[in-house]
Write a protein that holds these residues in place. Structure first.
Motif, PDB file in Angstrom:
ATOM      1  N   ALA A 169      32.180  50.233  -1.437  1.00 53.79           N
ATOM      2  CA  ALA A 169      31.213  49.405  -0.723  1.00 53.79           C
ATOM      3  C   ALA A 169      30.700  48.267  -1.591  1.00 53.79           C
ATOM      4  O   ALA A 169      30.354  47.192  -1.093  1.00 53.79           O
ATOM      5  CB  ALA A 169      30.044  50.260  -0.237  1.00 53.79           C
ATOM      6  N   LEU A 170      30.655  48.488  -2.904  1.00 52.93           N
ATOM      7  CA  LEU A 170      30.126  47.475  -3.819  1.00 52.93           C
ATOM      8  C   LEU A 170      31.187  46.501  -4.291  1.00 52.93           C
ATOM      9  O   LEU A 170      30.908  45.322  -4.517  1.00 52.93           O
ATOM     10  CB  LEU A 170      29.499  48.159  -5.040  1.00 52.93           C
ATOM     11  N   TYR A 171      32.418  46.975  -4.431  1.00 49.32           N
ATOM     12  CA  TYR A 171      33.466  46.174  -5.064  1.00 49.32           C
ATOM     13  C   TYR A 171      34.555  45.702  -4.102  1.00 49.32           C
ATOM     14  O   TYR A 171      35.496  45.053  -4.518  1.00 49.32           O
ATOM     15  CB  TYR A 171      34.103  46.963  -6.215  1.00 49.32           C
ATOM     16  N   LYS A 172      34.424  46.014  -2.819  1.00 46.74           N
ATOM     17  CA  LYS A 172      35.496  45.663  -1.880  1.00 46.74           C
ATOM     18  C   LYS A 172      35.740  44.154  -1.809  1.00 46.74           C
ATOM     19  O   LYS A 172      36.863  43.707  -1.550  1.00 46.74           O
ATOM     20  CB  LYS A 172      35.197  46.206  -0.491  1.00 46.74           C
ATOM     21  N   ASP A 173      34.707  43.344  -2.025  1.00 46.01           N
ATOM     22  CA  ASP A 173      34.856  41.889  -1.958  1.00 46.01           C
ATOM     23  C   ASP A 173      35.101  41.251  -3.317  1.00 46.01           C
ATOM     24  O   ASP A 173      35.172  40.022  -3.420  1.00 46.01           O
ATOM     25  CB  ASP A 173      33.603  41.257  -1.336  1.00 46.01           C
ATOM     26  N   VAL A 174      35.229  42.067  -4.347  1.00 47.91           N
ATOM     27  CA  VAL A 174      35.523  41.550  -5.684  1.00 47.91           C
ATOM     28  C   VAL A 174      37.047  41.526  -5.849  1.00 47.91           C
ATOM     29  O   VAL A 174      37.675  42.554  -6.076  1.00 47.91           O
ATOM     30  CB  VAL A 174      34.866  42.415  -6.774  1.00 47.91           C
ATOM     31  N   SER A 175      37.623  40.373  -5.683  1.00 42.05           N
ATOM     32  CA  SER A 175      39.083  40.240  -5.724  1.00 42.05           C
ATOM     33  C   SER A 175      39.562  39.966  -7.145  1.00 42.05           C
ATOM     34  O   SER A 175      38.783  39.618  -8.047  1.00 42.05           O
ATOM     35  CB  SER A 175      39.529  39.095  -4.817  1.00 42.05           C
ATOM     36  N   ILE A 176      40.843  40.121  -7.329  1.00 39.93           N
ATOM     37  CA  ILE A 176      41.468  39.779  -8.615  1.00 39.93           C
ATOM     38  C   ILE A 176      41.184  38.318  -8.949  1.00 39.93           C
ATOM     39  O   ILE A 176      40.835  37.971 -10.081  1.00 39.93           O
ATOM     40  CB  ILE A 176      42.992  40.029  -8.562  1.00 39.93           C
ATOM     41  N   SER A 177      41.311  37.441  -7.971  1.00 38.93           N
ATOM     42  CA  SER A 177      41.089  36.011  -8.215  1.00 38.93           C
ATOM     43  C   SER A 177      39.635  35.731  -8.568  1.00 38.93           C
ATOM     44  O   SER A 177      39.354  34.853  -9.396  1.00 38.93           O
ATOM     45  CB  SER A 177      41.509  35.193  -6.996  1.00 38.93           C
ATOM     46  N   ALA A 178      38.686  36.446  -7.954  1.00 37.88           N
ATOM     47  CA  ALA A 178      37.270  36.253  -8.275  1.00 37.88           C
ATOM     48  C   ALA A 178      36.967  36.696  -9.700  1.00 37.88           C
ATOM     49  O   ALA A 178      36.200  36.050 -10.422  1.00 37.88           O
ATOM     50  CB  ALA A 178      36.393  37.008  -7.288  1.00 37.88           C
ATOM     51  N   LEU A 179      37.577  37.796 -10.134  1.00 42.15           N
ATOM     52  CA  LEU A 179      37.404  38.247 -11.510  1.00 42.15           C
ATOM     53  C   LEU A 179      37.966  37.219 -12.481  1.00 42.15           C
ATOM     54  O   LEU A 179      37.331  36.884 -13.490  1.00 42.15           O
ATOM     55  CB  LEU A 179      38.095  39.596 -11.714  1.00 42.15           C
ATOM     56  N   ALA A 180      39.154  36.700 -12.189  1.00 37.57           N
ATOM     57  CA  ALA A 180      39.788  35.726 -13.079  1.00 37.57           C
ATOM     58  C   ALA A 180      39.041  34.401 -13.098  1.00 37.57           C
ATOM     59  O   ALA A 180      38.978  33.722 -14.126  1.00 37.57           O
ATOM     60  CB  ALA A 180      41.237  35.498 -12.652  1.00 37.57           C
ATOM     61  N   GLY A 181      38.455  34.033 -11.949  1.00 36.19           N
ATOM     62  CA  GLY A 181      37.793  32.744 -11.820  1.00 36.19           C
ATOM     63  C   GLY A 181      36.301  32.762 -12.054  1.00 36.19           C
ATOM     64  O   GLY A 181      35.610  31.779 -11.773  1.00 36.19           O
ATOM     65  N   GLN A 182      35.788  33.864 -12.588  1.00 34.00           N
ATOM     66  CA  GLN A 182      34.372  33.976 -12.967  1.00 34.00           C
ATOM     67  C   GLN A 182      33.426  33.834 -11.778  1.00 34.00           C
ATOM     68  O   GLN A 182      32.315  33.323 -11.902  1.00 34.00           O
ATOM     69  CB  GLN A 182      34.018  32.939 -14.054  1.00 34.00           C
ATOM     70  N   THR A 183      33.862  34.286 -10.603  1.00 38.56           N
ATOM     71  CA  THR A 183      32.978  34.297  -9.432  1.00 38.56           C
ATOM     72  C   THR A 183      32.851  35.710  -8.855  1.00 38.56           C
ATOM     73  O   THR A 183      32.596  35.888  -7.668  1.00 38.56           O
ATOM     74  CB  THR A 183      33.501  33.339  -8.335  1.00 38.56           C
ATOM     75  N   SER A 184      33.036  36.710  -9.705  1.00 39.58           N
ATOM     76  CA  SER A 184      32.979  38.103  -9.235  1.00 39.58           C
ATOM     77  C   SER A 184      31.556  38.567  -8.959  1.00 39.58           C
ATOM     78  O   SER A 184      31.349  39.529  -8.232  1.00 39.58           O
ATOM     79  CB  SER A 184      33.607  39.030 -10.279  1.00 39.58           C
TER      80      SER A 184
ATOM     81  N   LEU B 193      40.284  43.439 -15.206  1.00 37.57           N
ATOM     82  CA  LEU B 193      41.645  42.907 -15.060  1.00 37.57           C
ATOM     83  C   LEU B 193      42.602  43.645 -15.995  1.00 37.57           C
ATOM     84  O   LEU B 193      43.754  43.921 -15.621  1.00 37.57           O
ATOM     85  CB  LEU B 193      41.659  41.412 -15.355  1.00 37.57           C
ATOM     86  N   GLY B 194      42.141  43.960 -17.199  1.00 38.66           N
ATOM     87  CA  GLY B 194      42.978  44.733 -18.117  1.00 38.66           C
ATOM     88  C   GLY B 194      43.291  46.113 -17.562  1.00 38.66           C
ATOM     89  O   GLY B 194      44.429  46.600 -17.662  1.00 38.66           O
ATOM     90  N   GLN B 195      42.301  46.747 -16.940  1.00 39.41           N
ATOM     91  CA  GLN B 195      42.536  48.053 -16.324  1.00 39.41           C
ATOM     92  C   GLN B 195      43.497  47.941 -15.143  1.00 39.41           C
ATOM     93  O   GLN B 195      44.326  48.840 -14.914  1.00 39.41           O
ATOM     94  CB  GLN B 195      41.212  48.652 -15.868  1.00 39.41           C
ATOM     95  N   ALA B 196      43.390  46.853 -14.392  1.00 39.75           N
ATOM     96  CA  ALA B 196      44.303  46.659 -13.262  1.00 39.75           C
ATOM     97  C   ALA B 196      45.740  46.553 -13.753  1.00 39.75           C
ATOM     98  O   ALA B 196      46.666  47.114 -13.149  1.00 39.75           O
ATOM     99  CB  ALA B 196      43.903  45.410 -12.478  1.00 39.75           C
ATOM    100  N   LEU B 197      45.935  45.838 -14.863  1.00 41.55           N
ATOM    101  CA  LEU B 197      47.284  45.735 -15.427  1.00 41.55           C
ATOM    102  C   LEU B 197      47.799  47.114 -15.848  1.00 41.55           C
ATOM    103  O   LEU B 197      48.952  47.472 -15.561  1.00 41.55           O
ATOM    104  CB  LEU B 197      47.277  44.782 -16.622  1.00 41.55           C
ATOM    105  N   GLU B 198      46.965  47.884 -16.510  1.00 43.03           N
ATOM    106  CA  GLU B 198      47.398  49.211 -16.950  1.00 43.03           C
ATOM    107  C   GLU B 198      47.720  50.127 -15.764  1.00 43.03           C
ATOM    108  O   GLU B 198      48.597  50.996 -15.860  1.00 43.03           O
ATOM    109  CB  GLU B 198      46.315  49.841 -17.826  1.00 43.03           C
TER     110      GLU B 198
END
Length: 539
Positions: free
Chosen positions: A119-134, A210-215
């Motif tokens: 519920a908290l992270y569903k809108d936090v996308s990979i692109s938002a994390l990379a683009g500093q808008t998470s 993002l590092g965890q996503a890669l792993e």
């Protein structure tokens, strides 16, 4: 070839106004000890600067500061490791992009990290994390004031309380949080993301995710091994890595002396945010690989460079993770915004910068170590960029004059000709353009409702993906109806809306195919819309 911005404001189309300079043979001195020696940080800073225009090195400058670090001043600094700090974020995003068959750019991070509260992270996308808008904060547990033994809550009027944090990830070299402790932190209400995809907020812990996503998509591989396999090995970064260099080998890296509070310890969970050690030669090799589309193709690289959000400045935007600047004080012939894609890195003791300037095919890398690494880097960045851009601008115009300016004529009796020149404006100026006796620029201006008497047009590089050996694609465009003085928000500068203005039986009227010789010098121009070819004359 000086621009006259006071007499006329040009509105060229988006993209480069001329091809970048090529085959530079530069003996120009862009940076020297004499230029920097009076700065407050020069004597105490160790730094290396490398720059290239195209594939040609134009700056290789190194300076060993006075005894401020472990290391031997007799060693080649270009082959001595520095910590890249947050420039590591570029590697992390690139690894995600290289894993596009495994990680979706717009996927929610919850797809890759089980246990994050959906519920908290569903809108936090990979692109938002990379683009500093998470919407995530900066550090997590790192630098929490409760971990600092010298901090007194009374200084800030805080009520002393017993520490309730787990005591892990307090600073580099401290106790490392376990995977479950990291997950607990992200699910803690104090660390929840706020309004994803809204404003920019610099976040290191976003890159931990993002590092965890890669792993998660490379089973049984660590983040460090993934970066090595996807990036280090393919481009030949043989010594780069995440392990802190051995203090016993003074020649291996620039390391702090006893008592210096540099962040040389392992970053562990924060490796994806800032853990890479690399030599200046390796760092520049990486930057050149990005510039040269060695790992992503040209279209993918351009997409990667696109901005993601804005900042409260006329001159800065945020990418993934690019810090895009558009300085107003560059000494160029035609004043205009020049997009400079950078990524900075900075921790106590180490700073670095990666700089790409596609307009001029310029690549710059800077590594600094020392107690005054931050002010050193802040001075070095404009000190290097401004003269390098001015030089590249001059070279680009001089080369364009030699390669393209001249008269192009049709077959005998056709009464068709095109004259290209270089003046104080952008691109190649069309001095004269007649097809079968008809004045083309005047005719197009009349169709657009532009006063024929003042009509002018220019030619710009276009569709560079279609450029091949012996062939280039250019586009010509009428100059916009911009006069002296500014309209509100430059709304009269709408050149991006005027491309592909007309076609004749399917063929575009604004496309020119330029045939060049082995030296890149134009021989003839095919006017696609007119289905005609004009050959360059020798006069």
């Amino acid at each position: 070839m000086k621009g006259d911005s006071s007499a006329h404001r040009y509105c060229p189309p988006p993209g480069p106004i001329l091809p970048p300079p090529s085959n530079i043979e530069s003996s120009h001195v862009f940076i020297s000890d004499a230029l920097l020696k009076n700065t407050s940080w020069f004597d105490s800073s160790t730094f290396a600067i490398k720059a290239s225009i195209g594939d040609v090195p134009v700056i290789n400058y190194q300076h060993w500061g006075k005894i401020n670090s472990a290391g031997s001043a007799t060693k080649d600094l270009f082959n001595t490791k520095f910590r890249l700090a947050s420039v590591t974020k570029v590697f992390t995003v690139l690894a995600v992009l290289l894993s596009g068959d495994k990680i979706g750019w717009e996927d929610s991070i919850t797809k890759y990290i089980p246990g994050l509260e959906a519920a908290l992270y569903k809108d936090v996308s990979i692109s938002a994390l990379a683009g500093q808008t998470s919407g995530l904060g900066r550090y997590g547990y790192v630098s929490d004031l409760s971990f600092l033994p010298t901090f007194s809550p009374k200084i800030l009027g805080l009520t002393p309380i017993n520490t309730t944090l787990p005591g892990c990830d307090p600073f580099p070299g401290g106790t490392v949080c376990t995977a479950s402790q990291v997950l607990d932190m992200f699910n803690d209400p104090n660390h929840h993301p706020h309004s994803p995809n809204s404003v920019s907020l610099y976040s290191n812990i976003a890159y931990n995710l993002l590092g965890q996503a890669l792993e998660s998509v490379y089973p049984n591989q660590s983040y460090a091994s993934i970066i090595k396999k996807l990036i280090f090995e393919p481009i030949g970064m043989q010594t780069a890595g995440f392990d802190t260099p051995s203090a016993s080998d003074e020649a291996e890296a620039i390391l702090p002396l006893s008592g210096q509070q540099w962040f040389a310890a392992p970053f562990s969970n924060f490796d994806p945010a800032g853990g890479i050690w690399a030599t200046p030669d390796e760092f520049h090799k990486f930057a050149m690989a990005v510039r040269g589309n060695k790992l992503l193709n040209a279209a993918e690289t351009r997409k990667w460079l696109q901005p993601r959000s804005f900042l409260p400045s006329y001159y800065q935007l945020v990418g993934a993770p690019w810090e895009i600047i558009r300085p107003s004080d560059l000494k160029i012939t035609v004043p205009r915004p020049i997009d400079i894609y950078t990524k900075s890195g900075g921790v106590p003791g180490y700073t670095s910068y990666l700089v790409l300037i596609p307009e001029y095919d310029v690549t710059i890398t800077i590594n600094v170590a020392g107690d005054k690494a931050t002010p050193a880097l802040q001075t070095l960045l404009p000190t290097v960029i401004k003269p390098l851009v001015a030089y590249a601008d001059t070279q680009a115009r001089q080369q364009a004059l030699a390669k393209y300016a001249g008269t192009y004529r049709g077959a005998s009796g056709s009464n068709s000709s095109l004259v290209l020149t270089i003046d104080g404006g952008p691109g190649l100026k069309i001095s004269s353009f007649n097809m079968n006796g008809a004045p083309v620029v005047a005719g197009l201006a009349a169709m657009r409702g532009i006063p024929v008497a003042s009509a002018s047009a220019r030619v710009y590089p276009y569709d560079t993906d279609a450029w091949a050996e012996g062939k280039q694609v250019w586009r010509f465009q009428l100059d916009g109806p911009m006069a002296t003085g500014n309209t509100w928000a430059d709304l009269d500068c709408a050149s991006w809306n005027f491309g592909d203005p007309a076609r004749y039986v399917g063929n575009p009227l604004d496309i020119l195919n330029v045939k060049v010789d082995s030296n890149g010098k134009a021989k003839e121009i095919e006017l696609v819309g007119w289905r005609s070819t004009l050959k360059r004359t020798k006069d």
